[in-house]
Design an enzyme around this catalytic site. Structure first.
Site, PDB file in Angstrom:
ATOM      1  N   LYS A  29      -3.523  -9.648  -1.324  1.00 20.39           N
ATOM      2  CA  LYS A  29      -2.574  -9.273  -2.378  1.00 20.39           C
ATOM      3  C   LYS A  29      -1.304 -10.112  -2.333  1.00 20.39           C
ATOM      4  CE  LYS A  29       0.154  -6.125  -1.274  1.00 20.39           C
ATOM      5  NZ  LYS A  29       1.419  -6.189  -0.507  1.00 20.39           N
ATOM      6  N   LYS A  85     -12.322  -9.565   5.832  1.00 17.98           N
ATOM      7  CA  LYS A  85     -11.537  -8.465   5.260  1.00 17.98           C
ATOM      8  C   LYS A  85     -12.318  -7.161   5.315  1.00 17.98           C
ATOM      9  CE  LYS A  85      -8.379  -6.477   2.675  1.00 17.98           C
ATOM     10  NZ  LYS A  85      -7.054  -6.172   3.225  1.00 17.98           N
ATOM     11  N   GLY A 114       0.802  -1.212   0.000  1.00 15.19           N
ATOM     12  CA  GLY A 114       0.000   0.000   0.000  1.00 15.19           C
ATOM     13  C   GLY A 114       0.840   1.269   0.000  1.00 15.19           C
ATOM     14  N   ASN A 115       1.943   1.248   0.776  1.00 12.94           N
ATOM     15  CA  ASN A 115       2.755   2.456   0.900  1.00 12.94           C
ATOM     16  C   ASN A 115       3.459   2.816  -0.404  1.00 12.94           C
ATOM     17  OD1 ASN A 115       4.274  -0.030   1.612  1.00 12.94           O
ATOM     18  ND2 ASN A 115       5.976   1.392   1.532  1.00 12.94           N
ATOM     19  N   LYS A 148       2.294 -11.813   4.366  1.00 14.02           N
ATOM     20  CA  LYS A 148       3.548 -11.696   3.601  1.00 14.02           C
ATOM     21  C   LYS A 148       4.445 -12.893   3.892  1.00 14.02           C
ATOM     22  CE  LYS A 148       3.173  -6.721   4.006  1.00 14.02           C
ATOM     23  NZ  LYS A 148       2.282  -6.603   2.838  1.00 14.02           N
TER      24      LYS A 148
END
Ligand code: ADP
Ligand code: MG
Length: 322
Positions: free
Chosen positions: A210, A127, A9-10, A272
């Site tokens: 993602k 979510k 996102g960043n 992740k």
């Protein structure tokens, strides 16, 4: 060497999380500097990205304009953000490559990803998406069949399923472009989730993680290395505590043990780490979790000094010929 790079996102919004067009363009510009460095090293790069803030903005437009323009479903929001972010990334990458005197074409694939209609996620949406609303406004949307949850002081938030990605339906198009030398942007936002109905596909109100989508894409395009780029240089043990410790180079079974001990938060670092482990367990050479500034060093010298590097148990040196 082929690298699948997942941008967090960043990398796609301002430092404070703002997502005005200029914030997104500026963030993409920074991210594509690192990507252009990798491409200039001769690495084949396939990009994927998150789209949470962008879909959140579209959902607000849906709500506010519902009396004037018919709201569009979540799979359309996914497609729209894949296209827009692809545009921004390609423009930024072209400029960064031109400054390095490197010519490499890019392309964006609107990507559908198959999920199971009976995925347990649909029973128990986990979510959160979109903005917070007061209880009475949320109640109206619950009447329209949406799931909303009381999130305390901030208000109520819409919840959707986060199903397992099973198969990237547009993999063949993605792979053909990669093999033809394009830097490809694909499977943005984890992919547009669809279910199979006979011979056809139908979009569903869900969001694929993602990072898990990135792990599947990495295997699908036969990437050597999966890089999950985020805003921290390493996955950290005892995160936020005084005796916190960076994870450097680690075998996949050790990383699974550490995850089992609860070091990696479920809504952020957890997926992740899961994505990195999956990729390596399924035959990937290594997976890296790090920040944008460290990706070139982590990919060219995956010794664990830059980034968290997850390697196979049976080939911890990461020898490409093993
Ligand atoms: P992105 O938006 O880049 O996909 P997230 O914000 O979802 O990334 O996840 C990255 C964040 O995870 C970090 O900024 C950090 O605050 C948080 N985090 C939670 N647990 C850990 C951990 N064990 N090690 C490092 N970061 C962690
Ligand atoms: Mg995230």
């Amino acid at each position: 060497m082929r690298v699948l790079l997942a941008l967090g996102g960043n990398a796609m919004t301002g430092p404070d999380g703002r997502a005005r067009p200029e914030d997104q363009v500026a963030a993409a510009k920074v991210a594509m500097e690192s990507v252009a460095d990798l491409v200039a090293e001769g690495v084949d790069v396939v990009l994927t990205h998150g789209n949470g803030p962008q879909v959140g903005n579209l959902l607000v437009k849906n709500e506010l304009a519902a009396a004037v323009v018919p709201p569009v479903p979540l799979d359309w929001c996914g497609a729209q953000t894949q296209a827009t972010l692809g545009l921004i990334l390609m423009n930024a990458l072209d400029d960064a490559l031109a400054r390095r005197g490197v010519r490499r074409p890019s392309a964006t694939v609107v990507t559908r990803t198959l999920v199971d209609a009976d995925d347990p996620g649909f029973e128990r949406p986990t979510k959160p998406i979109g903005r917070f609303l007061p209880a009475d406004e949320a109640a109206l949307l619950v009447e329209h069949g949406e799931t909303w949850e009381d999130r305390g002081a901030k208000g109520w938030r819409r919840m959707v399923a986060s199903p397992e990605p099973r198969e990237i339906l547009d993999a063949a198009a993605t792979l053909a472009l990669v093999d033809a030398g394009f830097v490809v942007v694909a499977n943005g936002g984890g992919g547009i989730p669809v279910v199979r109905e006979g011979e056809s596909h139908r979009g569903v109100e869900a969001v694929i993680d993602k990072d898990l989508g990135a792990a599947l894409l990495a295997r699908t395009v036969a990437a050597d290395v999966l890089v999950v780029a985020t805003d921290v240089p390493h996955a950290v043990l005892r995160y936020g505590e005084p005796d916190a410790e960076d994870v450097g180079r680690v075998t996949v079974s050790r990383m699974r043990e550490l995850a089992g001990e609860g070091h990696f938060a479920s809504g952020s670092m957890g997926p992740k780490v899961d994505a990195a482990c999956r990729f390596v367990e399924q035959g990937g050479r290594c997976a890296v979790i790090t920040d944008l500034d460290s990706i070139v060093a982590a990919v060219t010298e995956p010794d664990g000094r830059s980034g968290t590097v997850v390697v196979p148990d049976n080939n911890p040196e990461g020898d490409p010929d093993a």
